[in-house]
Design a protein around this motif. Sequence first.
Motif, PDB file in Angstrom:
ATOM      1  N   ALA A  12      30.948  48.629  35.212  1.00  0.00           N
ATOM      2  CA  ALA A  12      32.445  48.862  34.937  1.00  0.00           C
ATOM      3  C   ALA A  12      33.454  49.342  35.956  1.00  0.00           C
ATOM      4  CB  ALA A  12      32.874  49.530  33.518  1.00  0.00           C
ATOM      5  N   ILE A  13      32.679  50.562  36.801  1.00  0.00           N
ATOM      6  CA  ILE A  13      33.438  51.160  37.624  1.00  0.00           C
ATOM      7  C   ILE A  13      33.312  50.362  39.139  1.00  0.00           C
ATOM      8  CG2 ILE A  13      33.205  53.076  39.334  1.00  0.00           C
ATOM      9  CD1 ILE A  13      32.392  54.686  36.536  1.00  0.00           C
ATOM     10  N   CYS A  14      32.231  49.574  39.019  1.00  0.00           N
ATOM     11  CA  CYS A  14      32.073  48.393  39.933  1.00  0.00           C
ATOM     12  C   CYS A  14      33.474  47.186  39.925  1.00  0.00           C
ATOM     13  CB  CYS A  14      30.604  47.727  39.984  1.00  0.00           C
ATOM     14  SG  CYS A  14      30.538  46.453  41.317  1.00  0.00           S
ATOM     15  N   GLY A  15      33.592  46.912  38.556  1.00  0.00           N
ATOM     16  CA  GLY A  15      34.527  45.756  38.808  1.00  0.00           C
ATOM     17  C   GLY A  15      35.962  46.515  38.795  1.00  0.00           C
ATOM     18  N   PHE A  16      36.020  47.575  38.379  1.00  0.00           N
ATOM     19  CA  PHE A  16      37.330  48.392  38.697  1.00  0.00           C
ATOM     20  C   PHE A  16      37.934  48.427  40.107  1.00  0.00           C
ATOM     21  CE2 PHE A  16      40.093  52.026  39.135  1.00  0.00           C
ATOM     22  CZ  PHE A  16      40.991  52.262  37.926  1.00  0.00           C
ATOM     23  N   THR A  17      36.912  48.882  40.838  1.00  0.00           N
ATOM     24  CA  THR A  17      37.003  49.120  42.315  1.00  0.00           C
ATOM     25  C   THR A  17      36.880  47.957  43.058  1.00  0.00           C
ATOM     26  OG1 THR A  17      34.724  50.111  42.651  1.00  0.00           O
ATOM     27  CG2 THR A  17      36.067  51.572  42.182  1.00  0.00           C
ATOM     28  N   THR A  18      36.344  46.793  42.835  1.00  0.00           N
ATOM     29  CA  THR A  18      36.250  45.547  43.418  1.00  0.00           C
ATOM     30  C   THR A  18      37.363  44.657  43.233  1.00  0.00           C
ATOM     31  OG1 THR A  18      34.723  44.834  42.102  1.00  0.00           O
ATOM     32  CG2 THR A  18      33.843  46.002  44.303  1.00  0.00           C
ATOM     33  N   ASN A  19      37.073  43.825  42.044  1.00  0.00           N
ATOM     34  CA  ASN A  19      37.888  42.712  41.770  1.00  0.00           C
ATOM     35  C   ASN A  19      39.131  43.247  41.006  1.00  0.00           C
ATOM     36  OD1 ASN A  19      35.118  41.828  41.718  1.00  0.00           O
ATOM     37  ND2 ASN A  19      36.024  39.917  40.757  1.00  0.00           N
ATOM     38  N   GLY A  20      39.262  44.394  40.364  1.00  0.00           N
ATOM     39  CA  GLY A  20      40.430  44.785  39.816  1.00  0.00           C
ATOM     40  C   GLY A  20      41.439  45.492  40.549  1.00  0.00           C
ATOM     41  N   ALA A 142      39.944  44.292  34.766  1.00  0.00           N
ATOM     42  CA  ALA A 142      41.101  44.116  34.080  1.00  0.00           C
ATOM     43  C   ALA A 142      41.914  45.494  33.861  1.00  0.00           C
ATOM     44  CB  ALA A 142      40.791  43.495  32.644  1.00  0.00           C
ATOM     45  N   ILE A 143      40.900  46.359  33.511  1.00  0.00           N
ATOM     46  CA  ILE A 143      41.740  47.843  33.374  1.00  0.00           C
ATOM     47  C   ILE A 143      42.278  48.365  34.663  1.00  0.00           C
ATOM     48  CG2 ILE A 143      41.257  50.198  33.363  1.00  0.00           C
ATOM     49  CD1 ILE A 143      39.266  49.378  30.986  1.00  0.00           C
ATOM     50  N   ALA A 144      41.686  48.015  35.927  1.00  0.00           N
ATOM     51  CA  ALA A 144      42.113  48.523  37.292  1.00  0.00           C
ATOM     52  C   ALA A 144      43.349  47.479  37.667  1.00  0.00           C
ATOM     53  CB  ALA A 144      41.111  48.258  38.352  1.00  0.00           C
ATOM     54  N   ALA A 145      43.190  46.215  37.415  1.00  0.00           N
ATOM     55  CA  ALA A 145      44.378  45.313  37.806  1.00  0.00           C
ATOM     56  C   ALA A 145      45.766  45.852  36.810  1.00  0.00           C
ATOM     57  CB  ALA A 145      44.057  43.788  37.328  1.00  0.00           C
TER      58      ALA A 145
END
Length: 192
Positions: A12-20, A142-145
């Motif tokens: 989830a952190i990976c997705g937060f910091t890359t895509n999002g 999604a959270i990061a975006a």
Amino acid sequence: NRIFWFLFGTFAICGFTTNGLVQTHFIPLCQDYGMLAVAGASVLALMGVCDFFGAIGSGFLSDRFAPNKLLFWYYFLRGLSLLALPFSNFSLVGLSAFAVFYGLDWIATVPPTVKLAATTFGREQAPLVFGWIFTAHQIGAAIAALGAGLTHDALGTYLPAFFTGGVLCIMAAGTALAVKPARVASTPAPAE
């Protein structure tokens, strides 16, 4: 399973910091510091080129070294790069160094995460388990975006979101060291 939740959380952190975060907000971040959108996109493209080599290299390393230790280094170095980004002065040299460093790490987390899923849950269950782990990646993105956009709207800057991403990566690095899977014996595939 404790290891599933560790992998779920770190991915989830990976997705937060890359895509999002980076994929969605890097170009507007550069524009906030006076760069043209095309220049920011060029830096993002350089990350993509480096990502190609980083992902292949990570697969090579995942076959030879402990995947939890690789994840530690990938998340730790990604966190440091995100924390250092604001101090790059958004110069060509500073952003190019960030692009190479961060780009080599972009998808590097996938091979060791898949290997940990396979060694923990068995080769037969690994695709299903990784599918659920990848769901966490998209939730984090999604959270990061959304969060970085709200931060920018409220504060006029993306920097708190990038600092948050850096800190989360350092936390993911520590979590990765706690992932010590037991070997699961896989049953051989049936003969055709």
